[in-house]
Design a protein around this motif. Structure first.
Motif, PDB file in Angstrom:
ATOM      1  N   TYR A   7      35.539  23.378  80.617  1.00 50.04           N
ATOM      2  CA  TYR A   7      36.958  23.513  80.355  1.00 50.04           C
ATOM      3  C   TYR A   7      37.138  23.592  78.844  1.00 50.04           C
ATOM      4  N   GLN A  64      40.445  23.068  75.699  1.00 42.67           N
ATOM      5  CA  GLN A  64      41.835  22.767  75.399  1.00 42.67           C
ATOM      6  C   GLN A  64      42.089  23.002  73.924  1.00 42.67           C
ATOM      7  N   MET A  92      48.128  23.329  73.804  1.00 40.79           N
ATOM      8  CA  MET A  92      47.965  24.171  74.991  1.00 40.79           C
ATOM      9  C   MET A  92      47.465  23.345  76.164  1.00 40.79           C
ATOM     10  N   GLN A  93      47.677  23.882  77.363  1.00 43.94           N
ATOM     11  CA  GLN A  93      47.154  23.215  78.550  1.00 43.94           C
ATOM     12  C   GLN A  93      45.645  23.422  78.637  1.00 43.94           C
ATOM     13  N   ARG A  94      44.999  22.477  79.295  1.00 48.26           N
ATOM     14  CA  ARG A  94      43.571  22.600  79.518  1.00 48.26           C
ATOM     15  C   ARG A  94      43.293  23.796  80.416  1.00 48.26           C
ATOM     16  N   GLU A  95      42.229  24.526  80.106  1.00 52.96           N
ATOM     17  CA  GLU A  95      41.915  25.775  80.803  1.00 52.96           C
ATOM     18  C   GLU A  95      40.506  25.722  81.362  1.00 52.96           C
TER      19      GLU A  95
END
Length: 122
Positions: free
Chosen positions: A37, A39, A43-46
């Motif tokens: 992942y 981040q 921003m949102q975690r991706e």
């Protein structure tokens, strides 16, 4: 319990490459699928990439064809080679592991590493 330790982050120029590593220890035999992942600030975690125990990989559209995720079961280690890096790849990258075998959108992380910073800047 499983411990995950990432390494390989750093500062790289746009267009450059980095290879992240994630070594698992502890009760690593309970691990099945693994994933990275990231981040970025604000921003949102991706979910970036997943890999099953058999080696089937999944990539988000934002990194497809640039990143490659692999596993070395003998070393209990997952790698991610990141090529053609862009400033928008700047983020903290987290290694994760799951007790389940599912990758892609079905992936669910049970264990997390501390993260490693990747900064892409000239």
């Amino acid at each position: 319990q499983v411990q995950l330790v990432e390494s390989g982050g750093g500062l790289v120029q746009p267009g450059g490459s980095l290879r992240l590593s994630c070594e698992a220890s502890g009760s690593f035999r309970s691990i099945d699928a693994m994933a990275w992942y990231r981040q970025a600030p604000g921003m949102q975690r991706e979910l970036v990439a997943t890999i099953t125990s058999s080696g089937t990989a999944y990539y988000s559209d934002s990194v497809k064809s640039r990143f490659t995720v692999t596993r070395d079961h003998a070393k209990n280690t997952m790698f991610m080679l990141m090529n053609s890096l862009k400033p928008e790849d700047t983020a903290v990258y987290y290694c994760t592991a799951s007790r389940d075998p599912y990758g892609s959108h079905w992936y669910r992380a049970d264990y997390w590493g501390q993260g490693t910073q990747v900064t892409v800047s000239s």
